[in-house]
Design an enzyme around this catalytic site. Structure first.
Site, mmCIF file in Angstrom:
data_model
loop_
_atom_site.group_PDB
_atom_site.id
_atom_site.type_symbol
_atom_site.label_atom_id
_atom_site.label_comp_id
_atom_site.label_asym_id
_atom_site.label_seq_id
_atom_site.Cartn_x
_atom_site.Cartn_y
_atom_site.Cartn_z
ATOM 1 N N ARG A 283 25.612 42.512 36.175
ATOM 2 C CA ARG A 283 26.527 41.854 37.315
ATOM 3 C C ARG A 283 26.208 40.261 37.574
ATOM 4 O O ARG A 283 27.019 39.817 38.215
ATOM 5 C CB ARG A 283 26.442 43.117 38.300
ATOM 6 C CG ARG A 283 27.229 42.481 39.561
ATOM 7 C CD ARG A 283 27.528 43.530 40.693
ATOM 8 N NE ARG A 283 26.615 44.590 40.806
ATOM 9 C CZ ARG A 283 25.235 44.338 41.388
ATOM 10 N NH1 ARG A 283 25.015 43.328 41.801
ATOM 11 N NH2 ARG A 283 24.619 45.548 41.405
ATOM 12 N N TYR B 237 50.603 32.027 46.467
ATOM 13 C CA TYR B 237 50.388 33.579 45.683
ATOM 14 C C TYR B 237 50.622 34.306 46.569
ATOM 15 O O TYR B 237 49.784 34.522 47.857
ATOM 16 C CB TYR B 237 49.457 33.437 44.787
ATOM 17 C CG TYR B 237 49.365 34.672 43.981
ATOM 18 C CD1 TYR B 237 50.395 34.964 42.981
ATOM 19 C CD2 TYR B 237 48.293 35.795 44.044
ATOM 20 C CE1 TYR B 237 50.284 36.041 42.230
ATOM 21 C CE2 TYR B 237 48.517 36.848 43.486
ATOM 22 C CZ TYR B 237 49.508 37.011 42.437
ATOM 23 O OH TYR B 237 49.416 38.143 41.734
ATOM 24 N N ASP C 230 43.842 25.867 44.090
ATOM 25 C CA ASP C 230 44.354 26.801 43.207
ATOM 26 C C ASP C 230 45.253 26.203 41.949
ATOM 27 O O ASP C 230 46.270 25.952 42.296
ATOM 28 C CB ASP C 230 45.107 28.013 43.880
ATOM 29 C CG ASP C 230 45.495 29.367 42.921
ATOM 30 O OD1 ASP C 230 45.513 28.899 41.693
ATOM 31 O OD2 ASP C 230 45.739 30.057 43.352
ATOM 32 N N LYS D 54 46.444 34.015 33.820
ATOM 33 C CA LYS D 54 47.815 33.589 33.317
ATOM 34 C C LYS D 54 47.736 32.740 32.165
ATOM 35 O O LYS D 54 47.392 33.048 31.147
ATOM 36 C CB LYS D 54 48.164 32.907 34.555
ATOM 37 C CG LYS D 54 48.338 33.738 35.822
ATOM 38 C CD LYS D 54 49.154 34.793 35.820
ATOM 39 C CE LYS D 54 48.874 35.692 37.160
ATOM 40 N NZ LYS D 54 49.034 35.072 38.513
HETATM 41 C C1 LIG Z 1 48.480 35.310 39.613
HETATM 42 C C2 LIG Z 1 48.013 34.581 40.494
HETATM 43 C C3 LIG Z 1 46.597 34.546 41.322
HETATM 44 C C4 LIG Z 1 46.010 35.930 41.203
HETATM 45 O O1 LIG Z 1 45.297 35.928 40.071
HETATM 46 P P1 LIG Z 1 45.028 37.371 39.381
HETATM 47 O O2 LIG Z 1 44.440 37.291 37.939
HETATM 48 O O3 LIG Z 1 46.482 38.284 39.156
HETATM 49 O O4 LIG Z 1 44.148 38.432 40.488
HETATM 50 C C5 LIG Z 1 46.266 33.586 42.307
HETATM 51 N N1 LIG Z 1 46.915 32.568 42.357
HETATM 52 C C6 LIG Z 1 48.091 32.263 41.647
HETATM 53 C C7 LIG Z 1 48.882 30.731 41.846
HETATM 54 C C8 LIG Z 1 48.534 33.232 40.688
HETATM 55 O O5 LIG Z 1 49.625 32.956 39.664
#
Ligand SMILES: *Cc1c(COP(=O)(O)O)cnc(C)c1O
Length: 395
Positions: free
Chosen positions: A55, A109, A181, A206
């Site tokens: 962890r 998001y 982000d 993604k």
């Molecule tokens: C999908 C996404 C998230 C969250 O990510 P997860 O891996 O699904 O928890 C955060 N920000 C953006 C822009 C995203 O497309």
């Protein structure tokens, strides 16, 4: 306890080999054994590098993090989290305290928006949502207790582009952390630290991992103390990424550059193709000169307009249903960045909680779709859209 067949309940040592594996070994071990309490002491004190309990860190996370650090020009080793939302949580919850104020982009998001609307206020952290392309509105929203601004470079699903240079200047002037982000844009199109961000985070799920088989996040801070706080928060809250997910993500990232190049060039091709089809009301792609933020996108991203295209069908829900039914071989699924093209319909998914009027204000009708362009052969992909849109407008 010596047994001539070796230890009874622990695995035997790996066979020695004069050669090395060319692929990173998967290391699922939860614990790591040290020789003596003295050595363990030194590991905890930082005199010796060694893993203790997974962890707190493990080799597969460090291997992926290092790759992302390099891509992002992160000044300190970033932290892998169990999902992108883990990274968002580490930034929003790990770097704030009760009494702070946090500003978020108004088209973040969905889950990030939810955290801004519900979780932060519950913990005594006030929040505001502001258009990240409107610096005057951002300035007006700042309070003496504003700690942080969280934005995405390109918004979902309307693909508007944040005024990052304006935000960097404002954040610096007011001593506020700018958190970016960078999921949609990836470090291939945008180097957020170089641009002046204080914290950079990703949903590695993604484009970076790229195969829709891993949930993973990454977060890193420009400042050593804040970066350490992100790590401690992740470990304490148990948001640590699993070795197998890190291992899969590393494998996915080996082809990231190629996948990114291919999918963004096909996205530009598809955007041009959609524009010429009957039944398409408008096409949204930052690389197009008719995009409202085209100049800003060019300034920030150079020629990298990424792999996301949105478009609006001239029609109602019935046309939308007919379109996804006829879009053969494409997944109607609310994700992005997969090797295969995926289509999402905000009115029935990410933006279903809004009223029709609220969606209309964002330009999001029942005919609005977001496409995450994948690796299909470009002309074959265009052909699928041609016939699916034809099916939609004659339904
Ligand atoms: C999908 C996404 C998230 C969250 O990510 P997860 O891996 O699904 O928890 C955060 N920000 C953006 C822009 C995203 O497309």
């Amino acid at each position: 306890m010596k047994n001539e067949k070796g230890s009874l309940v622990r695995p035997d040592a790996l066979p020695s080999s004069a050669s090395r594996p060319v692929v990173t070994p998967l290391s699922p071990s939860v614990v790591y054994a040290s020789d003596t309490p003295d050595m363990l002491d030194q590991q905890y004190e930082g005199g010796l590098h060694g893993y203790t309990y997974s962890r707190e860190g493990h080799p597969n996370a460090d291997v992926v993090a290092k790759r992302l650090d390099r891509l992002e020009n992160a000044p300190y080793p970033g932290v892998m989290t169990a999902s992108g939302m883990g990274a968002v949580s580490a930034a929003l919850l790990g770097l704030t305290q009760a009494g702070d104020h946090v500003i978020g982009g108004n088209q973040l998001y969905g889950r990030s928006l939810r955290m801004m609307a519900e979780d932060l206020p519950r913990l005594g952290i006030a929040t505001s949502l502001v258009d990240p392309g409107d610096i005057d509105a951002m300035r007006a929203a700042l309070r003496p207790e504003t700690r942080m601004i969280l934005v995405e470079v390109v918004s979902n699903p309307t693909l508007r582009v944040a005024d990052i240079s304006g935000l960097v200047a404002l954040a610096r002037e007011r001593g506020v952390l700018l958190v970016v982000d960078n999921t949609f844009t990836t470090p291939r199109a945008f180097k957020a630290f170089d641009a002046g961000a204080d914290v950079v985070l990703h949903s590695v799920t993604k484009l970076l991992a790229g195969h829709s088989d891993v949930m993973l996040g990454y977060v890193a801070a420009r400042d050593a103390v804040l970066n350490d706080r992100l790590r401690v928060f992740t470990v304490t809250t148990g948001m640590t990424a699993s070795p197998f997910d890190c291992w899969l993500a590393e494998r996915g990232m080996l082809s990231f550059d190629l996948r990114f190049e291919r999918s963004q060039s096909t996205a530009a091709r598809l955007a041009a193709h959609l524009d010429g089809l009957a039944g398409v009301r408008r096409v949204i792609y930052p690389g197009r000169t008719d995009h409202p933020d085209h100049q800003r996108a060019t300034d920030l991203l150079g020629a990298n307009f990424c792999n996301m295209v949105s478009f609006e069908l001239d029609g109602t829900r019935a046309a939308a249903n007919a379109f996804t039914r006829a879009a053969e071989g494409l997944s109607f699924a609310p994700t992005l960045g997969d090797v295969g093209t995926t289509i999402s319909h905000p009115a029935s998914s990410s933006h279903r909680a809004l009223s029709a009027d609220q969606r209309a204000a964002l330009g999001m009708s029942e005919g609005f779709f977001r496409i995450s362009v994948g690796l299909e052969e470009p002309e074959a992909l265009c052909a699928v859209f041609t016939q699916a849109i034809a099916a939609a407008i004659t339904c």
